[in-house]
Write an enzyme that holds these catalytic residues in place. Structure first.
Site, mmCIF file in Angstrom:
data_model
loop_
_atom_site.group_PDB
_atom_site.id
_atom_site.type_symbol
_atom_site.label_atom_id
_atom_site.label_comp_id
_atom_site.label_asym_id
_atom_site.label_seq_id
_atom_site.Cartn_x
_atom_site.Cartn_y
_atom_site.Cartn_z
ATOM 1 N N SER A 118 0.831 -1.208 0.000
ATOM 2 C CA SER A 118 0.000 0.000 0.000
ATOM 3 C C SER A 118 0.868 1.263 0.000
ATOM 4 C CB SER A 118 -0.934 -0.069 1.203
ATOM 5 O OG SER A 118 -2.194 0.399 0.859
ATOM 6 N N ASP A 160 -0.716 -4.800 -3.468
ATOM 7 C CA ASP A 160 -2.086 -4.282 -3.495
ATOM 8 C C ASP A 160 -2.219 -2.771 -3.461
ATOM 9 O OD1 ASP A 160 -4.677 -5.232 -3.920
ATOM 10 O OD2 ASP A 160 -5.266 -4.552 -1.952
ATOM 11 N N HIS A 162 -7.000 -6.759 1.286
ATOM 12 C CA HIS A 162 -5.966 -5.743 1.095
ATOM 13 C C HIS A 162 -4.657 -6.091 1.803
ATOM 14 C CE1 HIS A 162 -4.164 -1.871 0.459
ATOM 15 N NE2 HIS A 162 -4.104 -1.615 1.745
#
Lengths: 425, 392
Positions: free
Chosen positions: B194, B222, B350
């Site tokens: 992220s 992700d 996620h």
């Protein structure tokens, strides 16, 4: 109207056919494909197409631009499914056409024709959505395992068959139609440009490499092999001077370090899921690149291969050209390494967002001897004397590229926009 | 500043082994808030003159740490300090050094916003099963375990710009190397989840020189510029909808698992405690350590231009996505031109490395093996074969 013709009509309208019909179709297709070798022989004229990726409306546009089956002889180089919203209709239509007109359409396998890839990139979900079960996906995957790995186009003409087409830009209309090597047409069938052979295809979209051809090693030797191009018996099929464009190998990805002759492709056991490594994987995954020799592919599968590898492979197998797909090219096609390899991409505005055009490649039949694919008859290397002294490279076939844009989309069947991720910081 | 930190930096090194702080037990049942002081990020400038580097090693004489303590995933915990002008950075990282510095690999991991270095705890455990010689360095960003404060006032500096976060990461890597007396950084794979993906991508694009020839490649987990920017408008709603207070660690773990924020119980147990501090109201409740809302002015900036950087950075590139492929136009073109490796994990959420740690470790060990230059053998070039007199 037979059931098959009804199915074709229904699929052309972008409506899926019932599960039971899919099962029957896939069964028939397998019976047909099992008879094909790993490398299918295809006679020119043929229209070669790259990735489709479930863009059904663009496939219809392709047929409009290139002519319908069975009037036009087609060769699709894989990646029929995934990413687009109509993988199912696209693949089933192509499969129906294959079963209906087996000699007028050739389908070879792409890296997306795999169970593992289709579960992730859309085809599996699409089948589930449209049929409520994974059965149809399973039938299709069973067909994937039987698709050929490559095709060898024989008897492609050195000269393009003349067509009666206007120029898009009338001021160019006095361009000489003789000895055209590359002709570029738009989707209205108008000629955009012509490239005569003596200029060697130095056009914008061609990426010509400066790599000198590797030293010729067989010129003075007596050829030890003697047969049709692409067979172990190959020496040269240049037979009759000035006629042949040589053989063209079509494969989805590219070459493999484990494959130095087309016969080695023929020896593979292809009836399986695409493996993670090895020759079969490489053929479906590799890419040409501006490097010397072999390189690691950034994709995580297959290899990169340079001009020297292509040159060597083409000489050894008596090929004039390798035709492949697999890589998105914004201009629809891209010739590399002095036009010894070309990428053809047939999914316009890929994934409905990339903004690229698509192309198909037409190879004419050899007009000089009525499409007969010349075989060597002991009269070796005759063409070498006729062509340029410094290169014993086979001149490529005449190539006609038709470039087209995305068809207007209708939104039917498009899945609702995916919910955005909850959390992504 | 945390007690643990203060204690360690105030302790002269390395004579007083037995004075080292105990491994902090992770409270499991109804603990009082005072035991969470270790997670406090309040600052204390008095420690700035102490040794800039301190290492905490678990001691066998101490009582056994609970199974989710960091010592179960990493060998060392480092407190590193660097003063630059008016700014004092006190960094906190977890480290398991590679067994062979020449061979590596060293996986340098950076968590996402609101997470912590323990986000890679289960990954670290799994990667060592597959590559026992591998090292893992898990960094912690400012306000996520590290603190950046003004040298005179001692107040935390509020700057979450990408540049600041990248410079923190560079500092942590360099300080770790000098702490470990590495002459060069071992062969390295960067992993960023992220926000961490944006940081690692920037490292590989504009700071690759700090690795010398050691940077093998990088992996982004992700995050895709296009879909991240699109989702930003929903982020504030999301943040306001999550609980702001928990009555216990178990409570917080349960919330993470039930809401499917983290889809693996063991991972949640390992990482969630490090996300919390005791509530300043002293009511025994726990609140989030990181105030994510205060980072919102920089959200756009974190991700802008990331796809371009991802495609042009040094080394091999791996993108791991959860659920479905959500590539933006730039990455879609790049992927279909074969410029990087894309792996989609449909079953993961996620927090991929926490949801499917074993699978993530498998992908990363494969990625390293494939791109390990010391092991790489490519087929010969045609020119070389001809030189050797071979017929081609």
């Amino acid at each position: 109207m037979s059931d098959l013709d009804k199915a074709i009509a229904q699929l052309r309208a972008c409506r899926p056919i019932p599960e039971i019909q899919v099962r029957e179709l896939c069964y028939k297709a397998r019976e047909l494909l099992i008879e094909e070798g790993n490398v299918v022989s295809v006679d020119a004229p043929v229209t070669i197409c790259g990735d489709i990726h479930g863009q059904f409306h663009d496939l219809m546009e392709l047929f409009r631009v290139g002519g319908d089956v069975p009037d036009t002889n087609y060769l699709f180089m894989g990646d029929f499914v995934d990413r687009g919203f109509y993988s199912l209709e696209s693949f089933l239509l192509l499969l129906c056409l294959k079963v209906r007109y087996p000699d007028r359409i050739t389908l070879i396998r792409g890296n997306h024709e795999s169970r593992q890839i289709t579960t992730v990139y859309g085809f599996y979900d699409e089948c589930l959505r449209k049929y409520g079960s994974a059965n149809v996906w399973r039938y299709c995957c069973d067909v994937f395992d039987y698709l050929a790995l490559g095709a060898l186009v024989m008897g492609a003409g050195h000269d393009l068959a003349p067509i009666d087409a206007p120029f898009a830009d009338p001021s160019q209309s006095n361009t000489d139609a003789d000895d055209v090597e590359i002709e570029l047409l738009n989707s209205q069938g108008q000629i955009l440009s012509r490239f005569p052979r003596n200029r060697g295809g130095t056009q914008d979209t061609s990426q010509l490499s400066n790599t000198p051809s590797s030293p010729s090693q067989t010129k003075e030797q007596t050829p030890s092999r003697n047969g049709a191009p692409g067979t172990g018996a190959t020496s040269t099929s240049g037979g009759s001077a000035n006629n042949s464009g040589g053989a063209v190998l079509c494969v989805h990805g590219g070459l493999s370090p484990l494959i130095d002759s087309i016969d080695k492709i023929r020896l593979l056991d292809r009836k399986q899921e695409v493996p993670h490594e090895g020759a079969m994987c490489d053929l479906l995954w590799s890419d040409p690149d501006e490097i010397d020799g072999w390189g690691l592919s950034p994709r995580g599968a297959g290899f990169l291969f340079g001009a020297d590898i292509v040159d060597c492979f083409n000489r050894k197998n008596d090929l004039s050209l390798i035709c492949r797909a697999h890589q998105l090219v914004m201009e629809g096609f891209k010739e590399m390494f002095s036009s010894t390899i070309v990428t053809v991409w047939s999914a316009p505005n890929y994934c409905y967002r990339c903004g690229n055009v698509a192309a198909i490649l037409e190879l004419s039949e050899d007009g000089a001897n009525a499409g007969y694919a010349p075989r060597s008859n002991g009269d070796m290397n005759r063409s070498n004397g006729v062509q340029s002294e410094k290169e014993d490279k086979r001149p490529g076939p005449g190539r006609r590229y038709r470039v087209f844009d995305a068809a207007p989309q209708d939104s039917r069947g498009m899945p609702a926009k995916k919910p955005v991720a909850d959390y992504f910081l | 500043m945390s007690d643990l930190f203060r204690q360690s930096v105030n302790t002269p090194q390395p004579q007083n082994q037995n004075l080292r702080p105990k491994p902090t037990p992770i409270p499991t049942q109804g603990r009082s808030s005072s035991e969470y002081d270790d997670y406090s990020s309040s600052s204390d400038s008095s420690a700035s003159s102490a040794a800039s580097v301190a290492t905490v090693r678990p001691s066998s004489r101490e009582h056994e740490a609970p199974p989710t303590h960091w010592t179960n995933y990493f060998e060392q915990e480092l407190f590193l300090e660097r003063t630059e002008g008016e700014q004092v950075g006190r960094y906190h990282v977890y480290l398991t050094p590679p067994t062979d510095l020449k061979k590596g690999p060293l996986f340098i991991c950076h968590h996402g916003a609101g997470a912590s270095g323990m986000s890679f705890a289960m990954f670290a455990q799994e990667i060592r099963k597959k590559l026992p010689e591998a090292g893992i360095l898990s960094l912690e960003a400012r306000a996520h375990g590290s603190t950046i404060a003004n040298a005179t006032s001692g107040e935390s500096i509020i700057d979450f710009s990408l540049e600041a976060l990248v410079s923190d990461a560079v500092s942590m890597i360099q300080l770790t190397a000098s702490n470990q007396s590495w002459s060069t950084i071992p062969p390295t794979v960067l992993i960023g989840h992220s926000l961490g993906g944006a940081i690692m991508t920037t490292l590989a694009t504009t700071h690759f020189r700090i690795f010398g020839p050691s940077l093998i490649g990088y992996c982004v987990i992700d995050v895709v510029e296009g879909s991240a920017l699109e989702a930003l408008s929903h982020m504030k709603t999301y943040l306001s909808s999550r609980p702001s207070i928990f009555s216990s660690v178990e409570d917080a773990v349960t919330w993470h698992v039930r809401s499917r924020t983290i889809r693996d119980q063991r991972s949640a147990e390992a990482s969630v405690p490090s996300l919390l501090i005791s509530s300043p109201t002293g009511n025994g409740k726990l609140i989030w350590k990181t105030d994510l809302m205060s980072t919102s002015p920089w959200w756009d900036q974190w991700f802008q231009g990331m796809s371009q950087k991802f495609l042009t950075g040094r080394g091999a590139k791996l993108l791991i996505l959860a659920g479905t492929d959500r590539l933006d136009k730039e990455l879609m073109i790049g992927q279909m031109q074969g410029k990087f490796q894309l792996t989609v994990i449909p079953e993961a959420g996620h927090f991929v490395q926490e949801d499917v740690p074993e699978k993530t470790a498998g992908l990363l060990s494969e990625f390293f093996r494939r791109n390990d230059r010391s092991q790489m053998v490519l087929p010969p070039k045609v020119g070389d074969l001809i030189k050797q007199g071979k017929k081609v």
